[in-house]
Design an enzyme around this catalytic site. Structure first.
Site, PDB file in Angstrom:
ATOM      1  N   ASN A   7       0.752  -1.250  -0.135  1.00  0.00           N
ATOM      2  CA  ASN A   7       0.003  -0.071   0.087  1.00  0.00           C
ATOM      3  C   ASN A   7       0.953   1.271  -0.301  1.00  0.00           C
ATOM      4  O   ASN A   7       1.838   1.450   0.890  1.00  0.00           O
ATOM      5  CB  ASN A   7      -0.730  -0.030   1.005  1.00  0.00           C
ATOM      6  CG  ASN A   7      -1.806   1.064   1.146  1.00  0.00           C
ATOM      7  OD1 ASN A   7      -1.338   2.378   1.192  1.00  0.00           O
ATOM      8  ND2 ASN A   7      -2.923   1.100   1.574  1.00  0.00           N
ATOM      9  N   HIS A  10       0.928   6.007   1.832  1.00  0.00           N
ATOM     10  CA  HIS A  10       2.045   7.071   2.544  1.00  0.00           C
ATOM     11  C   HIS A  10       2.949   7.891   1.748  1.00  0.00           C
ATOM     12  O   HIS A  10       3.652   8.922   2.214  1.00  0.00           O
ATOM     13  CB  HIS A  10       2.259   6.370   3.819  1.00  0.00           C
ATOM     14  CG  HIS A  10       0.904   6.166   4.798  1.00  0.00           C
ATOM     15  ND1 HIS A  10       0.056   7.267   4.920  1.00  0.00           N
ATOM     16  CD2 HIS A  10       0.630   5.140   5.212  1.00  0.00           C
ATOM     17  CE1 HIS A  10      -0.761   6.720   5.692  1.00  0.00           C
ATOM     18  NE2 HIS A  10      -0.497   5.268   5.934  1.00  0.00           N
ATOM     19  N   HIS A  43      -5.530   3.352  -1.551  1.00  0.00           N
ATOM     20  CA  HIS A  43      -6.866   3.810  -1.032  1.00  0.00           C
ATOM     21  C   HIS A  43      -7.257   5.116  -1.217  1.00  0.00           C
ATOM     22  O   HIS A  43      -6.760   6.161  -1.050  1.00  0.00           O
ATOM     23  CB  HIS A  43      -6.956   3.607   0.715  1.00  0.00           C
ATOM     24  CG  HIS A  43      -8.403   3.952   1.131  1.00  0.00           C
ATOM     25  ND1 HIS A  43      -8.677   3.961   2.628  1.00  0.00           N
ATOM     26  CD2 HIS A  43      -9.482   4.290   0.752  1.00  0.00           C
ATOM     27  CE1 HIS A  43      -9.620   4.178   2.992  1.00  0.00           C
ATOM     28  NE2 HIS A  43     -10.397   4.454   1.680  1.00  0.00           N
ATOM     29  N   ARG A  45      -9.532   7.995  -0.729  1.00  0.00           N
ATOM     30  CA  ARG A  45     -10.481   8.456   0.275  1.00  0.00           C
ATOM     31  C   ARG A  45     -11.493   9.338  -0.375  1.00  0.00           C
ATOM     32  O   ARG A  45     -11.119  10.259  -1.164  1.00  0.00           O
ATOM     33  CB  ARG A  45      -9.903   8.767   1.577  1.00  0.00           C
ATOM     34  CG  ARG A  45      -9.288   7.584   2.525  1.00  0.00           C
ATOM     35  CD  ARG A  45      -8.556   8.306   3.617  1.00  0.00           C
ATOM     36  NE  ARG A  45      -8.206   7.199   4.623  1.00  0.00           N
ATOM     37  CZ  ARG A  45      -9.175   7.021   5.495  1.00  0.00           C
ATOM     38  NH1 ARG A  45     -10.382   7.539   5.705  1.00  0.00           N
ATOM     39  NH2 ARG A  45      -8.870   6.009   6.388  1.00  0.00           N
ATOM     40  N   ARG A  49      -7.268  12.592   1.058  1.00  0.00           N
ATOM     41  CA  ARG A  49      -6.233  13.212   1.939  1.00  0.00           C
ATOM     42  C   ARG A  49      -4.690  12.750   1.399  1.00  0.00           C
ATOM     43  O   ARG A  49      -3.686  13.200   1.660  1.00  0.00           O
ATOM     44  CB  ARG A  49      -6.385  12.897   3.253  1.00  0.00           C
ATOM     45  CG  ARG A  49      -6.079  11.438   3.591  1.00  0.00           C
ATOM     46  CD  ARG A  49      -6.120  11.086   5.080  1.00  0.00           C
ATOM     47  NE  ARG A  49      -7.525  11.165   5.613  1.00  0.00           N
ATOM     48  CZ  ARG A  49      -7.931  10.740   6.738  1.00  0.00           C
ATOM     49  NH1 ARG A  49      -7.169   9.896   7.336  1.00  0.00           N
ATOM     50  NH2 ARG A  49      -9.227  10.689   7.089  1.00  0.00           N
ATOM     51  N   GLU A  70      -8.789   0.665  -2.812  1.00  0.00           N
ATOM     52  CA  GLU A  70      -9.751   0.379  -1.829  1.00  0.00           C
ATOM     53  C   GLU A  70     -10.518   1.539  -1.673  1.00  0.00           C
ATOM     54  O   GLU A  70     -10.033   2.660  -1.941  1.00  0.00           O
ATOM     55  CB  GLU A  70      -9.108   0.641  -0.287  1.00  0.00           C
ATOM     56  CG  GLU A  70      -8.004  -0.672  -0.101  1.00  0.00           C
ATOM     57  CD  GLU A  70      -7.132  -0.304   1.157  1.00  0.00           C
ATOM     58  OE1 GLU A  70      -7.358   0.598   1.697  1.00  0.00           O
ATOM     59  OE2 GLU A  70      -6.328  -1.247   1.453  1.00  0.00           O
ATOM     60  N   THR A 101      -7.826   3.500   8.650  1.00  0.00           N
ATOM     61  CA  THR A 101      -9.216   2.635   8.482  1.00  0.00           C
ATOM     62  C   THR A 101      -9.243   1.810   9.877  1.00  0.00           C
ATOM     63  O   THR A 101      -8.612   1.131  10.383  1.00  0.00           O
ATOM     64  CB  THR A 101      -9.251   1.575   7.515  1.00  0.00           C
ATOM     65  OG1 THR A 101      -8.872   2.357   6.376  1.00  0.00           O
ATOM     66  CG2 THR A 101     -10.606   0.979   7.317  1.00  0.00           C
ATOM     67  N   GLU A 151     -10.857  -9.591   3.079  1.00  0.00           N
ATOM     68  CA  GLU A 151      -9.621  -9.197   3.595  1.00  0.00           C
ATOM     69  C   GLU A 151      -9.638  -9.206   5.026  1.00  0.00           C
ATOM     70  O   GLU A 151     -10.528  -8.294   5.446  1.00  0.00           O
ATOM     71  CB  GLU A 151      -9.044  -7.935   2.908  1.00  0.00           C
ATOM     72  CG  GLU A 151      -7.574  -7.421   3.472  1.00  0.00           C
ATOM     73  CD  GLU A 151      -7.081  -6.145   3.060  1.00  0.00           C
ATOM     74  OE1 GLU A 151      -7.291  -5.799   1.924  1.00  0.00           O
ATOM     75  OE2 GLU A 151      -6.212  -5.528   3.848  1.00  0.00           O
ATOM     76  N   HIS A 191      -3.710  -4.952   7.757  1.00  0.00           N
ATOM     77  CA  HIS A 191      -3.733  -3.680   8.652  1.00  0.00           C
ATOM     78  C   HIS A 191      -2.687  -3.755   9.760  1.00  0.00           C
ATOM     79  O   HIS A 191      -2.958  -4.689  10.561  1.00  0.00           O
ATOM     80  CB  HIS A 191      -4.967  -3.400   9.148  1.00  0.00           C
ATOM     81  CG  HIS A 191      -5.359  -2.040   9.402  1.00  0.00           C
ATOM     82  ND1 HIS A 191      -4.822  -1.335  10.442  1.00  0.00           N
ATOM     83  CD2 HIS A 191      -5.642  -0.869   8.736  1.00  0.00           C
ATOM     84  CE1 HIS A 191      -5.131   0.104  10.535  1.00  0.00           C
ATOM     85  NE2 HIS A 191      -5.884   0.257   9.345  1.00  0.00           N
TER      86      HIS A 191
HETATM   87  N1  PXP Z   1      -5.590  -3.168   3.964  1.00  0.00           N
HETATM   88  C1  PXP Z   1      -6.505  -2.177   4.328  1.00  0.00           C
HETATM   89  C2  PXP Z   1      -8.045  -2.583   3.523  1.00  0.00           C
HETATM   90  C3  PXP Z   1      -6.211  -0.994   4.621  1.00  0.00           C
HETATM   91  O1  PXP Z   1      -7.361   0.166   4.686  1.00  0.00           O
HETATM   92  C4  PXP Z   1      -5.030  -0.929   4.964  1.00  0.00           C
HETATM   93  C5  PXP Z   1      -4.649   0.786   5.584  1.00  0.00           C
HETATM   94  O2  PXP Z   1      -4.957   1.660   4.373  1.00  0.00           O
HETATM   95  C6  PXP Z   1      -4.020  -1.730   4.885  1.00  0.00           C
HETATM   96  C7  PXP Z   1      -4.455  -3.032   4.577  1.00  0.00           C
HETATM   97  C8  PXP Z   1      -2.507  -1.339   5.243  1.00  0.00           C
HETATM   98  O3  PXP Z   1      -2.713  -1.048   6.631  1.00  0.00           O
HETATM   99  P1  PXP Z   1      -1.101  -0.548   7.195  1.00  0.00           P
HETATM  100  O4  PXP Z   1      -0.744   0.964   6.514  1.00  0.00           O
HETATM  101  O5  PXP Z   1      -1.366  -0.494   8.685  1.00  0.00           O
HETATM  102  O6  PXP Z   1      -0.082  -1.563   6.890  1.00  0.00           O
END
Ligand code: PXP
Length: 237
Positions: A7, A10, A43, A45, A49, A70, A101, A151, A191
């Protein structure tokens, strides 16, 4: 070996901090794939953001592995996804005030609404994953609304403070993964996973893909993106 979806939200968070053009999530996506990741996750949003609409269309053009988008379980977001056509859409709960999330989607409590969105995406040929807590009721509900994947939210596992609590969460994830697999759905998880806590989950054979963001991007700031991705990929073997 389980697959790794990275992901890159960031990377965009850092860019948005100054409202400029760097670092560019597109450059990050290329490096992530070169380092051996199996897919990219972003994601989009509702408050935009981090990832922007333009990032998404550019990512769709350059990602060669798999793009998992996402979005909130909302019709206008689903329509936007249909125009971009990612390889997978993951529906997640979304609240504007949250930092990230929090919690899984209550599929059981809003079955009609979610089923409609799943159908809309299926009509456009896009497979759908539902981000849920490792809870058997939610797994069954995901199956009822014809989700292709679940997931499993690993946040409670990642935040567990005591060994006993952590063991209970591993057990819950394992049970949920087994049921989802038995019902014919693919099983992803994510997550809050990092370089210390991910290994323990790899014993759950039914989980075929981990989606990891914050810990990889945080490590990348210090050791570089390619190394951060390679090290995580090795932990999944
Ligand atoms: N999976 C989903 C559905 C998420 O919303 C997120 C965070 O955006 C992640 C995985 C990744 O989480 P993390 O950034 O804590 O690794």
């Amino acid at each position: 070996m389980a697959r790794l979806g990275v992901n890159i939200d960031h990377v965009a968070t850092l860019r948005q901090a100054r409202g400029g053009i760097e670092p560019d999530p597109i450059a990050a996506a290329v490096l992530v794939e070169l380092a051996g990741a199996d897919g990219l996750v972003v994601h989009l949003r509702e408050d935009r953001r981090h990832i922007q609409d333009r990032d998404l269309t550019r990512l769709r053009e350059i990602v060669q592995t798999k793009l998992d988008l996402e979005i909130a379980a909302d019709e206008s977001m689903a329509k936007m996804a249909l125009s971009v056509k990612p390889h997978l859409v993951t529906l997640v709960p979304e609240r504007r005030q949250e930092l990230t999330t929090e919690g899984g989607l209550d599929v059981d409590g809003q079955r009609d609404k979610i089923q409609k969105i799943v159908e809309l995406l299926h009509d456009g040929g896009i497979p759908v994953s539902l981000f849920i807590e490792p809870d058997l009721v939610q797994v069954k509900a995901a199956h009822k609304v014809a989700a292709d994947y679940v997931e499993l939210h690993t946040g409670r596992y990642a935040n567990a403070k005591r060994a006993k609590e952590e063991q209970l969460e591993v057990e819950a994830l394992s049970q949920a993964a087994k049921l989802a697999y038995k019902l014919g759905m693919g099983v992803n998880a994510g997550h809050g996973l990092n370089y210390r806590n991910v290994k323990r989950l790899t014993h759950i054979q039914e989980i075929v893909e981990y989606n990891i963001g914050h810990s990889i991007i945080a490590r990348a700031v210090l050791v570089g993106l390619e190394r951060a991705v390679r090290e995580m990929k090795q932990l999944l073997s």
